[in-house]
Design a protein around this motif. Sequence first.
Motif, PDB file in Angstrom:
ATOM      1  N   VAL A 115       0.822  -1.203   0.000  1.00 36.20           N
ATOM      2  CA  VAL A 115       0.000   0.000   0.000  1.00 36.20           C
ATOM      3  C   VAL A 115       0.860   1.258   0.000  1.00 36.20           C
ATOM      4  CG1 VAL A 115      -0.327   0.411   2.490  1.00 36.20           C
ATOM      5  CG2 VAL A 115      -2.213   0.850   0.901  1.00 36.20           C
ATOM      6  N   SER A 120       0.679   3.980  -3.026  1.00 34.12           N
ATOM      7  CA  SER A 120       0.395   5.359  -2.622  1.00 34.12           C
ATOM      8  C   SER A 120       1.406   6.311  -3.252  1.00 34.12           C
ATOM      9  CB  SER A 120       0.428   5.485  -1.089  1.00 34.12           C
ATOM     10  OG  SER A 120      -0.574   4.687  -0.484  1.00 34.12           O
ATOM     11  N   ALA A 178      -2.154  -0.938   5.435  1.00 30.41           N
ATOM     12  CA  ALA A 178      -3.155  -1.976   5.196  1.00 30.41           C
ATOM     13  C   ALA A 178      -2.969  -3.022   6.282  1.00 30.41           C
ATOM     14  CB  ALA A 178      -2.986  -2.590   3.810  1.00 30.41           C
ATOM     15  N   GLY A 186      -7.789  -2.155   3.193  1.00 34.75           N
ATOM     16  CA  GLY A 186      -6.957  -1.092   2.653  1.00 34.75           C
ATOM     17  C   GLY A 186      -7.688   0.230   2.566  1.00 34.75           C
ATOM     18  N   ALA A 238      -6.607   2.470  -2.708  1.00 33.67           N
ATOM     19  CA  ALA A 238      -6.073   1.168  -3.128  1.00 33.67           C
ATOM     20  C   ALA A 238      -7.207   0.362  -3.745  1.00 33.67           C
ATOM     21  CB  ALA A 238      -5.460   0.428  -1.947  1.00 33.67           C
ATOM     22  N   LYS A 295     -11.961  -2.401   0.612  1.00 33.69           N
ATOM     23  CA  LYS A 295     -11.496  -1.018   0.487  1.00 33.69           C
ATOM     24  C   LYS A 295     -12.430  -0.121   1.275  1.00 33.69           C
ATOM     25  CE  LYS A 295     -12.437   1.461  -3.113  1.00 33.69           C
ATOM     26  NZ  LYS A 295     -12.512   2.093  -4.461  1.00 33.69           N
TER      27      LYS A 295
END
Length: 273
Positions: A71, A75, A90, A115, A119, A168
Amino acid sequence: MGSPGLGTGNSGQRLGITEPISLGGPTEYDVIKTRELEKYLQNVGLYESQEEAVSREEVLGRLDQIVKNWVKAISRAKGLNEQLVQEANAKIFTFGSYRLGVHGPGADIDTLCVGPRHATREEDFFGELHKMLSEMPEVSELHPVPDAHVPIMKFKFKGVSIDLLYAKLSLWVIPESCALRGILRENRWFLLGFGYGLWSDDVLCSNSLHSNLDLDISQDSILQNTDDQTVRSLNGCRVTDQILRLVPNIQNFRTTLRCMRFWAKRRGVYSNV
């Protein structure tokens, strides 16, 4: 079924719909027969060894670190500022038989990766994370199933079978120390009678940057602004947590559930079908 020295902690609480047959505790005979049942379940191989339990813990810890690295990488690739990249996180959580503490030797582990909002499932989970896992020598038999009713990645990590779902949430950041209760309990093994059980503590928390309120996964509000696949993926943890919350004596529940699963498998009726 009875266990000495284990109260329900539900004095005065009404459990179930009908009146209880008896409010009396277990007799000495009940306790003896319970111990005999636990010993029988151990002898037929329903409990994993301590070594296998430790190995599973190590695999889950390694998988948790992998999704953290994943993650942060996505990012940064998406152009988030450095503060968000550093706080990007995450988490890996468990549910099903492993979370309930009734799994046997060699059983797979039902896991959920939670997450942040940026993501995505299609591009990042089944794309970048799948690529990362495919390049790791510890990972084998990697099979993504993105079109399933509940999208899943199935693989083995150091020989341990993993079923990995993705949820998510509508948060930019999922911090490491958390107040989002009910989504997972970190595994802590303890010797229980003739086998091992699963002791647990909630760990996931609210978004420190964008919310000062604690979030409870058992509340429907956590499902706001999430897609259908996320709702279905979260429900595994929500249902498992609700079961553990409603059971007055977890040790007796685990022994009973192990026994019923064993009975059903022996008679060919243990299935989701």
